[in-house]
Design a protein around this motif. Structure first.
Motif, PDB file in Angstrom:
ATOM      1  N   THR A 143     113.885  40.264 -85.564  1.00 57.62           N
ATOM      2  CA  THR A 143     113.366  39.038 -84.967  1.00 57.62           C
ATOM      3  C   THR A 143     113.255  37.938 -86.013  1.00 57.62           C
ATOM      4  O   THR A 143     113.604  36.781 -85.759  1.00 57.62           O
ATOM      5  N   ASP A 192     116.850  37.856 -78.022  1.00 58.59           N
ATOM      6  CA  ASP A 192     115.920  38.775 -78.679  1.00 58.59           C
ATOM      7  C   ASP A 192     115.414  39.809 -77.682  1.00 58.59           C
ATOM      8  O   ASP A 192     114.555  39.519 -76.869  1.00 58.59           O
ATOM      9  N   GLU A 193     115.959  40.976 -77.745  1.00 64.39           N
ATOM     10  CA  GLU A 193     115.604  42.066 -76.835  1.00 64.39           C
ATOM     11  C   GLU A 193     115.445  41.546 -75.413  1.00 64.39           C
ATOM     12  O   GLU A 193     114.393  41.715 -74.792  1.00 64.39           O
TER      13      GLU A 193
END
Ligand code: ATP
Ligand code: MG
Lengths: 272, 352
Positions: B43, B158-159
């Motif tokens: 991240t 992001d995910e």
């Protein structure tokens, strides 16, 4: 048997307690309302008859009209100033690690818990000293009154706006910036709408607090310049006819209307 | 759309280095997956590209433009947040139009572009809904549409699928990939779901403790893991600790001698074997390396059996064998024959 057909003892007791508390809160309001319609001059029970004449008397009472206008002006100005100071202060307190932050937070909330008499005395002395030191006509001026009222608005703003900022998800601000919004646009388009309920509620409660303030204002008004609560107090010193009840009822209705209108846009019960 | 280059990127918090000298080049239109265990700096890396975290060192270039010093709102990276981060007070259409508005696209021109973005994510007709009136998967797609509508130079995810249930995740995975191909978007996606990474990526980056361990295709990572960490992280491996005694000779801690083509150099090392390269029973007899192993533990996992065996008092390893019809699973305490070819294993110097 379900609970709805046969309420439990506990829920009956709870409802009864809630009902009693509500009645207790509303009782003065009910009496003021009732009194405002009495025909006789000296309030006594039972009433001799009913009349609307006191409303006319209140609406035509020059000190009340002047007081109302002054309270309105001071209330609006103090609310705007309070928001102008309180919103950035709340942002700073919630978003940045400020040295002695909790202390500032407490200080900003202080005017709410400090007795009005103490606050009034303190500001009175301060204004006199300021006037002596600078030669500016601070004492008894409208500016001085507004400044003092701003002080009682700020705690509402700080309390309600910090509360709405604490629960605020900052990733939506990042999303705005990612989509091309600069810091100011981000604040205006994303942050502000999210904390608007808190700001509106703060403005409303701040205004009502300022509008109804008596103790502090007593020290600060100048000759020929009285707020509505002071005008009412002065009237009561030599007359106790229902004009005062009528004036109060008008006030209560105005505030209630303001709250109902606000509540349509912002659910007050959710913010406060 | 553009090429993205990340050079010697580093982020430190005090003494703590959370991203350490990361260099990645992403070709125009490539789908790169950043994979690694929790806390490895995925991240942080992505947020440095988007401009939300200032790098301690290094450079980021999008196309020909160096963006290292630019604030987020000037980077033109479409970031899809893990929590979607939709604007709750705006409708779906307003959310999607926001980026266009910021780019001063006229209201009339916004309408077809918003409609197009929503059509791409199969949400045509949802324009007037508010985010709270959408399911998680729909919100996710709005977030994607919002990022796509502004025609970003690079797309950062992001995910994006971690809040979805397994079935929806499969669907959205395919949708994202199709869309990315169709639009030719240069994309970085962060995930710690290995299956997701393997199915979606053109190329993968494996990170650990802030460092890039390996960059490569699925096949490269699986068949030629650069180090022991990658060998254990991508797919499964059975590990045997020991040392290289001579070129091609490996001796385990328990003294078992293994012939291994990959053993070069000398010193303490770890032998890594992919479970499917290890044969059991009759098939194992003919192989260069075959041993009698004692079954310590066996787990029945449906299609496969997980079997924990010991080669000697000091060497334990995990096997996975297909669950063939009619074959009873080995019982603890039984002895079975296992074996593998000389070229089956990979050898890594032992990490301190
Ligand atoms: N502001 C900060 N100060 C200190 N350490 C931080 C800060 N932000 C992140 N870290 C640390 O940096 C490391 C990397 O964090 P990061 O969020 O990039 O991990 P990640 O790979 O995305 O993990 P996950 O898969 O759990 O999301 C973590 O160990 C985290 O504790
Ligand atoms: Mg993360």
């Amino acid at each position: 048997m379900s609970a709805s057909t046969r309420p439990s003892l506990g829920s009956v007791a709870l409802n009864a307690a809630a009902g009693l508390s509500l009645l207790y809160i509303l009782l003065p309001l009910i009496f003021v309302t009732w009194l405002a319609f009495f025909r006789q001059e000296i309030p006594s029970f039972p009433p001799e008859g009913y009349s609307l004449k006191w409303f006319a008397a209140a609406a035509n009472n020059q000190p009340f009209i002047n007081g109302f206008l002054l309270s309105l002006q001071v209330g609006v100005a103090a609310t705007l100033l309070g928001l102008l100071v309180g919103v950035p202060a709340s942002l700073a307190l919630v978003r940045h690690r400020i040295v002695l932050g909790p202390l500032f937070n407490t200080l900003l909330l202080m005017p709410l818990v400090m007795p009005g008499i103490v606050l009034g005395t303190a500001i009175y002395v301060f204004q006199i000293e300021t006037e002596i030191a600078t030669g500016l006509p601070v004492m008894g001026s409208q500016g001085g009154l507004i400044a003092a009222h701003t002080l009682v608005v700020i705690p509402w703003v700080v309390r309600l706006v910090t509360a709405s900022l604490v629960g605020f998800d900052r990733t939506i601000e990042e999303a705005a910036q990612n989509l091309g919004a600069g810091p100011f646009t981000t604040f205006r388009r994303v942050t502000l709408p999210s904390i608007r309920p808190g700001i509106v509620a703060a403005g409303l409660f701040g205004f009502v607090t300022s509008f109804g303030n008596l103790e502090m204002s007593l020290f600060l008004v100048g000759p020929g310049r009285t707020t509505l609560p002071i005008a009412i107090l002065q009237y009561l010193e030599w007359k106790i006819d229902p004009t005062v009840a009528a004036a109060s009822l008008i006030q209560i209705v105005l505030i209630a209307v303001a709250m109902i209108i606000t509540d349509r846009y912002v659910k007050l019960s959710r913010v406060v | 759309m553009a090429r993205l280059s990340i050079e010697h990127l580093r982020k430190t918090y005090g003494d703590l280095t959370v991203v350490d000298d990361v260099t990645i080049d992403i070709a125009d239109g490539e789908f790169l997956v950043l994979l690694g265990p929790s806390g490895c700096g995925k991240t942080t890396t992505l947020r440095m590209v988007a401009g939300f975290i200032a790098p301690s060192a290094g450079a980021i270039t999008i196309g020909e433009r160096s963006v290292t010093a630019l604030p987020p709102w000037k980077r033109n990276c479409g970031l899809v947040f893990q929590s979607y981060a939709l604007f709750p007070h705006m409708t779906v259409a307003e959310n999607v139009a926001f980026g266009l508005e910021m780019r001063k696209v006229s209201p009339a021109d916004r309408i077809p572009r918003v409609a197009e973005a929503l059509r791409l994510v199969q949400l045509a007709g949802f324009d007037e809904r508010y985010p709270r009136q959408l399911s998680g998967g729909q919100q996710q797609r709005v977030a994607l549409a919002r990022a796509l509508a502004m025609e970003p130079d690079v797309l950062l995810l992001d995910e994006p699928l971690s809040n979805l249930d397994a079935k929806l995740r499969q669907e959205v995975r395919v949708e994202i990939r199709d869309l990315q191909r169709k639009l030719g978007l240069t994309t970085i996606m962060v995930t710690h779901d290995q299956e997701e990474a393997l199915t979606m990526a053109d190329r993968l980056v494996v990170m650990e403790k802030g460092k890039v361990r390996q960059i490569g295709s699925q096949r490269e990572l699986y068949e030629k893991p650069a180090d022991r960490f990658v060998a254990g992280f991508i797919g499964r491996s059975a590990f045997l600790d020991g040392e290289i005694t001579a070129p091609g000779r490996f001796r385990t801690r328990g003294g078992v001698e293994i012939g291994c083509a990959a053993a070069t150099g000398t010193g303490a090392a770890t032998l890594a074997l992919r479970p499917e390269r290890i044969a059991v029973g009759g098939e194992a007899q003919g192989l260069h390396n075959h041993f009698q192993a004692r079954v310590e533990h066996a787990s029945y996992l449906g299609a496969i059996l997980d079997i924990d065996v010991s080669l000697s008092g000091h060497d334990r390893m995990l096997l996975q064998i297909p669950n063939k019809a009619g074959v009873a699973e080995p019982k603890p305490g039984e002895t079975i024959t296992i074996g593998w070819a000389e070229d089956a294993g990979l050898v890594y110097p032992r990490e301190a």
